[in-house]
Design a protein around this motif. Structure first.
Motif, PDB file in Angstrom:
ATOM      1  N   ASP A  80       0.880  -1.113  -0.094  1.00  0.00           N
ATOM      2  CA  ASP A  80       0.086  -0.054  -0.029  1.00  0.00           C
ATOM      3  C   ASP A  80       0.916   1.155   0.022  1.00  0.00           C
ATOM      4  N   THR A  83       2.514   2.109  -3.158  1.00  0.00           N
ATOM      5  CA  THR A  83       1.565   2.370  -4.565  1.00  0.00           C
ATOM      6  C   THR A  83       1.661   3.884  -4.910  1.00  0.00           C
ATOM      7  N   ASN A  85      -0.927   6.755  -6.004  1.00  0.00           N
ATOM      8  CA  ASN A  85      -2.173   6.973  -6.282  1.00  0.00           C
ATOM      9  C   ASN A  85      -3.108   8.025  -6.897  1.00  0.00           C
ATOM     10  N   GLU A  86      -1.733   8.931  -7.851  1.00  0.00           N
ATOM     11  CA  GLU A  86      -2.539   9.993  -8.176  1.00  0.00           C
ATOM     12  C   GLU A  86      -3.787   9.764  -9.320  1.00  0.00           C
ATOM     13  N   THR A  87      -4.753  10.748  -9.103  1.00  0.00           N
ATOM     14  CA  THR A  87      -5.761  10.502 -10.012  1.00  0.00           C
ATOM     15  C   THR A  87      -6.409  11.833 -10.047  1.00  0.00           C
ATOM     16  N   GLY A 125      -7.579  -0.738 -10.479  1.00  0.00           N
ATOM     17  CA  GLY A 125      -6.721   0.406 -10.174  1.00  0.00           C
ATOM     18  C   GLY A 125      -7.341   1.775  -9.946  1.00  0.00           C
ATOM     19  N   SER A 127      -7.802   3.814  -7.492  1.00  0.00           N
ATOM     20  CA  SER A 127      -7.311   4.783  -6.519  1.00  0.00           C
ATOM     21  C   SER A 127      -8.459   5.335  -5.705  1.00  0.00           C
ATOM     22  N   MET A 128      -8.401   6.700  -5.369  1.00  0.00           N
ATOM     23  CA  MET A 128      -9.414   7.233  -4.491  1.00  0.00           C
ATOM     24  C   MET A 128     -10.889   7.533  -4.818  1.00  0.00           C
ATOM     25  N   ASP A 157      -8.808  -1.990  -6.190  1.00  0.00           N
ATOM     26  CA  ASP A 157      -7.497  -1.497  -6.054  1.00  0.00           C
ATOM     27  C   ASP A 157      -6.648  -2.468  -4.976  1.00  0.00           C
ATOM     28  N   SER A 159      -4.659  -1.100  -2.854  1.00  0.00           N
ATOM     29  CA  SER A 159      -4.547  -0.164  -1.630  1.00  0.00           C
ATOM     30  C   SER A 159      -5.515  -0.283  -0.788  1.00  0.00           C
ATOM     31  N   VAL A 162      -6.541   3.566  -0.092  1.00  0.00           N
ATOM     32  CA  VAL A 162      -7.131   4.557  -0.969  1.00  0.00           C
ATOM     33  C   VAL A 162      -8.892   4.031  -1.292  1.00  0.00           C
ATOM     34  N   VAL A 229      -1.845   2.299 -14.859  1.00  0.00           N
ATOM     35  CA  VAL A 229      -1.586   1.356 -13.626  1.00  0.00           C
ATOM     36  C   VAL A 229      -0.317   0.509 -14.651  1.00  0.00           C
TER      37      VAL A 229
END
Ligand code: SAM
Length: 284
Positions: A80, A83, A85-87, A125, A127-128, A157, A159, A162, A229
């Motif tokens: 975690d 990773t 996690n940019e989004t 993938g 992310s948030m 995901d 993580s 996220v 990803v």
């Protein structure tokens, strides 16, 4: 002073230790860390060592590769932490325009003709959560008869951190870039300066943990979004992941990748479609 430079020199990761952790991370989740990522790895491993109270790399490595009760949880916590996690909402707008104006109408037309009113989309993938929520907003905007469909957006995901944020669906104002006022009003409730996704939109999405290194038993998926990803994987892992997407996609299903990602040299069982700077692959 940065954490790394404040470390005692005895706590610097050796090349051999880096190699051990790098191999473990690659085997567990496909993330391929080049030698220049050694500081990054050292930093994140140190974070986890502080959290667990362990002082040596060797003992920490033994913990996450052992069979003690907590080893799996700690291994997941390390992955975690590694990773990226940019989004953002509506990331790569030309591609989402292609989804909205070309792929989705073609897909809905094909399904209506077969009296099939189910739609399965996978954000792999996620992310948030900005990607699956963007997909849900597009579906809601375009499908005036959405209530007559069984829509499921699966968002997964590796993580857990996220995934939890995605499930909550609460975003500060600065993360709302890309969402116009109309959509903000339609799909979010403003609360203490933050924006919370409304339940109507949320209920279209199921968030779950999934490691792309493994099959998850999904089948007949109409559209896979796996954007930004594959860049973290080497060619071999990309091939394996794409083959699994190919297998879980319905005939003529769509695969959206990030704008720097390509299937060239990876898999030729897809047709490449591009329009106005948007790109997508369609299963042959
Ligand atoms: C840069 S984000 C991309 C988010 C979103 N798809 C987008 O384009 O905005 C990459 C995500 O992939 C996830 N990821 C990395 N390796 C993974 C794996 N083996 N299995 C599942 N998810 C993974 C990371 O946790 C991270 O949240």
């Amino acid at each position: 002073m940065s954490f790394i430079s404040s470390l005692p020199s005895s706590n610097a990761m050796t090349d051999e230790e880096f190699r051990l952790f790098k191999t473990l991370v690659y085997d567990e989740c496909g993330i391929h860390l080049k030698p220049e990522k050694k500081d990054f790895m050292q930093n994140r491993v140190n974070q986890r060592m502080r959290a667990t109270g362990i002082k040596s790399y060797y003992r920490y490595y033994k913990l996450i590769t052992g069979d003690g009760a907590d080893f799996k949880a700690e291994l997941l916590a390390l992955l975690d932490a590694l990773t990226i996690n940019e989004t953002s909402f509506y990331r790569n707008k030309p591609q989402l325009d292609l989804f909205q104006n070309i792929a989705l109408p073609e897909l809905l037309h094909r399904k209506r003709a077969k009296n099939d009113f189910s739609l399965k989309i996978w954000s792999a993938g996620c992310s948030m959560g900005q990607e699956p929520y963007t997909i849900a907003m597009i579906l809601n905007d375009v499908m005036t008869d959405i209530k007559g469909w069984k829509v499921s957006i699966l968002a997964s995901d590796l993580s857990l951190t996220v995934l939890e944020a995605a499930q909550q669906g609460i975003y500060p104002k600065e993360k709302m870039d890309g969402i116009d006022e109309n959509s903000a009003r339609k799909y979010f409730v403003e609360k203490d300066g933050n924006f919370q996704v409304k339940e109507d939109l949320k209920r279209l999405i199921t968030f779950d943990f999934h490691n792309l290194m493994y099959d998850n038993g999904f089948s007949n998926i109409d559209v896979v979004f796996c954007r930004n990803v594959l860049i973290y994987f080497d060619m071999q892992t990309q091939k394996e992941v794409i083959e699994r997407f190919h297998q879980c996609l319905a005939p003529k299903g769509y695969l959206f990748l990030g704008h720097t990602e390509t299937l060239q040299g990876v898999n030729d069982n897809f047709v490449f479609i591009h329009k106005d700077r948007g790109t997508v692959y369609q299963k042959k």
